[in-house]
Design a protein around this motif. Structure first.
Motif, PDB file in Angstrom:
ATOM      1  N   CYS A   1     -19.509 -34.596  98.736  1.00 30.51           N
ATOM      2  CA  CYS A   1     -20.717 -33.853  99.059  1.00 30.51           C
ATOM      3  C   CYS A   1     -20.375 -32.609  99.863  1.00 30.51           C
ATOM      4  O   CYS A   1     -19.403 -32.591 100.606  1.00 30.51           O
ATOM      5  CB  CYS A   1     -21.668 -34.707  99.898  1.00 30.51           C
ATOM      6  SG  CYS A   1     -22.245 -36.167  99.063  1.00 30.51           S
TER       7      CYS A   1
ATOM      8  N   MET B   1     -22.295 -30.457 102.596  1.00 28.03           N
ATOM      9  CA  MET B   1     -23.463 -30.406 103.480  1.00 28.03           C
ATOM     10  C   MET B   1     -23.848 -28.952 103.699  1.00 28.03           C
ATOM     11  O   MET B   1     -22.995 -28.115 104.012  1.00 28.03           O
ATOM     12  CB  MET B   1     -23.128 -31.060 104.813  1.00 28.03           C
ATOM     13  CG  MET B   1     -24.285 -31.169 105.753  1.00 28.03           C
ATOM     14  SD  MET B   1     -25.411 -32.491 105.360  1.00 28.03           S
ATOM     15  CE  MET B   1     -24.457 -33.908 105.834  1.00 28.03           C
TER      16      MET B   1
ATOM     17  N   ARG C   1     -21.715 -32.360  95.189  1.00 26.79           N
ATOM     18  CA  ARG C   1     -23.160 -32.507  95.314  1.00 26.79           C
ATOM     19  C   ARG C   1     -23.608 -31.837  96.600  1.00 26.79           C
ATOM     20  O   ARG C   1     -22.982 -31.999  97.638  1.00 26.79           O
ATOM     21  CB  ARG C   1     -23.469 -33.998  95.370  1.00 26.79           C
ATOM     22  CG  ARG C   1     -24.864 -34.365  95.729  1.00 26.79           C
ATOM     23  CD  ARG C   1     -24.969 -35.865  95.902  1.00 26.79           C
ATOM     24  NE  ARG C   1     -24.558 -36.526  94.688  1.00 26.79           N
ATOM     25  CZ  ARG C   1     -25.307 -37.350  93.982  1.00 26.79           C
ATOM     26  NH1 ARG C   1     -26.510 -37.643  94.401  1.00 26.79           N
ATOM     27  NH2 ARG C   1     -24.869 -37.899  92.882  1.00 26.79           N
TER      28      ARG C   1
ATOM     29  N   VAL D   1     -25.938 -31.588  99.754  1.00 33.59           N
ATOM     30  CA  VAL D   1     -26.780 -32.434 100.598  1.00 33.59           C
ATOM     31  C   VAL D   1     -27.315 -31.549 101.709  1.00 33.59           C
ATOM     32  O   VAL D   1     -26.549 -30.893 102.410  1.00 33.59           O
ATOM     33  CB  VAL D   1     -25.981 -33.614 101.193  1.00 33.59           C
ATOM     34  CG1 VAL D   1     -26.844 -34.434 102.136  1.00 33.59           C
ATOM     35  CG2 VAL D   1     -25.412 -34.487 100.085  1.00 33.59           C
TER      36      VAL D   1
END
Length: 51
Positions: free
Chosen positions: A14, A16, A37, A39
């Motif tokens: 991820c 952030m 991904r 986040v």
């Protein structure tokens, strides 16, 4: 699959981001500059003024 991942500590990669960086994140997606991904750090919501 979820049970296997939990049992073997398999976690997603991820990136952030702060809520203020959301537009930059959207621009990076069609440019294929996203490897992980996204986040959103919800703590960064406190910094945004809500009218």
């Amino acid at each position: 699959m979820l049970d296997f991942c939990a049992e073997h500590n398999v976690l997603p990669n991820c990136e952030m981001i702060d809520i203020g960086d959301i537009n930059t994140a959207f621009k990076r997606m069609p440019a294929n500059e996203v490897k992980y991904r996204f986040v959103i750090d919800m703590a960064s919501m406190r910094e945004v003024a809500i009218d």
